[in-house]
Motif scaffolding. Structure first.
Motif, PDB file in Angstrom:
ATOM      1  N   LYS A   3      43.224 -15.256  16.079  1.00 46.23           N
ATOM      2  CA  LYS A   3      44.625 -15.546  15.808  1.00 46.23           C
ATOM      3  C   LYS A   3      44.780 -16.959  15.255  1.00 46.23           C
ATOM      4  O   LYS A   3      45.561 -17.207  14.341  1.00 46.23           O
ATOM      5  CB  LYS A   3      45.449 -15.362  17.076  1.00 46.23           C
ATOM      6  CG  LYS A   3      46.923 -15.319  16.835  1.00 46.23           C
ATOM      7  CD  LYS A   3      47.655 -14.853  18.053  1.00 46.23           C
ATOM      8  CE  LYS A   3      49.107 -14.623  17.687  1.00 46.23           C
ATOM      9  NZ  LYS A   3      49.833 -13.881  18.660  1.00 46.23           N
ATOM     10  N   GLN A   6      43.691 -17.035  11.654  1.00 44.24           N
ATOM     11  CA  GLN A   6      44.710 -16.433  10.799  1.00 44.24           C
ATOM     12  C   GLN A   6      45.852 -17.417  10.555  1.00 44.24           C
ATOM     13  O   GLN A   6      46.367 -17.527   9.442  1.00 44.24           O
ATOM     14  CB  GLN A   6      45.250 -15.150  11.428  1.00 44.24           C
ATOM     15  CG  GLN A   6      44.263 -14.001  11.409  1.00 44.24           C
ATOM     16  CD  GLN A   6      44.796 -12.781  12.149  1.00 44.24           C
ATOM     17  OE1 GLN A   6      45.811 -12.846  12.833  1.00 44.24           O
ATOM     18  NE2 GLN A   6      44.081 -11.660  12.013  1.00 44.24           N
ATOM     19  N   ILE A   7      46.235 -18.134  11.591  1.00 52.31           N
ATOM     20  CA  ILE A   7      47.312 -19.121  11.447  1.00 52.31           C
ATOM     21  C   ILE A   7      46.891 -20.221  10.477  1.00 52.31           C
ATOM     22  O   ILE A   7      47.671 -20.634   9.616  1.00 52.31           O
ATOM     23  CB  ILE A   7      47.697 -19.718  12.823  1.00 52.31           C
ATOM     24  CG1 ILE A   7      48.363 -18.635  13.680  1.00 52.31           C
ATOM     25  CG2 ILE A   7      48.610 -20.920  12.666  1.00 52.31           C
ATOM     26  CD1 ILE A   7      48.600 -19.052  15.112  1.00 52.31           C
ATOM     27  N   GLN A   9      44.597 -20.026   8.060  1.00 52.58           N
ATOM     28  CA  GLN A   9      44.534 -19.481   6.711  1.00 52.58           C
ATOM     29  C   GLN A   9      45.927 -19.279   6.132  1.00 52.58           C
ATOM     30  O   GLN A   9      46.166 -19.513   4.951  1.00 52.58           O
ATOM     31  CB  GLN A   9      43.757 -18.160   6.712  1.00 52.58           C
ATOM     32  CG  GLN A   9      42.263 -18.357   6.943  1.00 52.58           C
ATOM     33  CD  GLN A   9      41.526 -17.030   7.093  1.00 52.58           C
ATOM     34  OE1 GLN A   9      42.138 -15.987   7.278  1.00 52.58           O
ATOM     35  NE2 GLN A   9      40.191 -17.107   7.029  1.00 52.58           N
ATOM     36  N   LYS A  10      46.855 -18.846   6.959  1.00 45.91           N
ATOM     37  CA  LYS A  10      48.220 -18.599   6.508  1.00 45.91           C
ATOM     38  C   LYS A  10      48.920 -19.911   6.125  1.00 45.91           C
ATOM     39  O   LYS A  10      49.666 -19.977   5.151  1.00 45.91           O
ATOM     40  CB  LYS A  10      49.002 -17.898   7.621  1.00 45.91           C
ATOM     41  CG  LYS A  10      50.252 -17.217   7.168  1.00 45.91           C
ATOM     42  CD  LYS A  10      50.860 -16.467   8.344  1.00 45.91           C
ATOM     43  CE  LYS A  10      51.908 -15.495   7.901  1.00 45.91           C
ATOM     44  NZ  LYS A  10      52.504 -14.793   9.027  1.00 45.91           N
ATOM     45  N   ALA A  11      48.683 -20.987   6.899  1.00 45.01           N
ATOM     46  CA  ALA A  11      49.333 -22.268   6.645  1.00 45.01           C
ATOM     47  C   ALA A  11      48.786 -22.947   5.398  1.00 45.01           C
ATOM     48  O   ALA A  11      49.512 -23.617   4.681  1.00 45.01           O
ATOM     49  CB  ALA A  11      49.175 -23.185   7.850  1.00 45.01           C
ATOM     50  N   GLY A  12      47.524 -22.798   5.116  1.00 45.65           N
ATOM     51  CA  GLY A  12      46.926 -23.434   3.952  1.00 45.65           C
ATOM     52  C   GLY A  12      46.421 -24.827   4.274  1.00 45.65           C
ATOM     53  O   GLY A  12      46.853 -25.461   5.236  1.00 45.65           O
TER      54      GLY A  12
END
Length: 178
Positions: A3, A6-7, A9-12
């Motif tokens: 998790k 994923q956070i 990767q999602k934030a950049g």
């Protein structure tokens, strides 16, 4: 763990870098506050002269730290050689407090906002603390007779402390007699 990945990767990378920088800055501010703001309770618990002595001690420590850091910096400059620094300060630390403006019957009143500690002691709410202003700098160094070295030192000190060049005096040190 997935998790968190994923956070991230999602934030950049840009947002993560900004978040990391914010965290480092918060830690630096907290460390600085404990360094300069610590010991206030002990000073208040002592005699009435304790706060004045604490302020003088903090001011002297600030001055010594700035002198030491400037000496260390100037020693790294080619041509400066052995160096001594003396700083003079114009004023002590200044604390800016939060003010509350009240309008009553057409008249504006300004009141200082107070905060209470766990023992119900109230004190002004400080929103900013300004470091002392530098009045002047005197530098004695081996390369103090070289115009190029003087110019470089003057520009560096002016940039570091935001003071005018006429408040910076650079002199050549006398040679030690052996």
């Amino acid at each position: 763990m997935e998790k968190i990945k994923q956070i991230i990767q999602k934030a950049g990378p840009a947002r993560m870098g900004a978040a990391l920088l914010c965290g480092i800055l918060l830690l630096a501010f907290a460390w600085g506050d404990s360094l300069y703001g610590g010991g206030e309770e002990e000073a208040e618990a002592g005699s009435t002269d304790a706060p004045a002595q604490t302020e003088e001690t903090a001011l002297e420590q600030y001055k010594e730290t700035m002198e030491r850091e400037l000496v260390e910096l100037l020693r790294r400059v080619e041509g400066v050689g052995d160096v001594e620094v003396m700083l003079t300060l114009r004023a002590s630390n200044e604390k800016v407090t939060l003010k509350d403006n009240n309008s009553r019957n057409g008249a504006n009143e300004e009141e200082t906002v107070l905060v209470e500690d766990s023992e119900r002691n109230s004190s002004p709410y400080v929103i900013q603390e300004r470091e002392p202003e530098l009045e002047g700098v005197v530098i004695v160094c081996d390369g103090g007779d070289d115009a190029g070295i003087k110019r470089e030192i003057t520009e560096a000190v002016g940039a570091l402390f935001q003071i005018e060049s006429h408040k910076i005096k650079i002199m050549k040190g006398k040679e030690a007699k052996e």
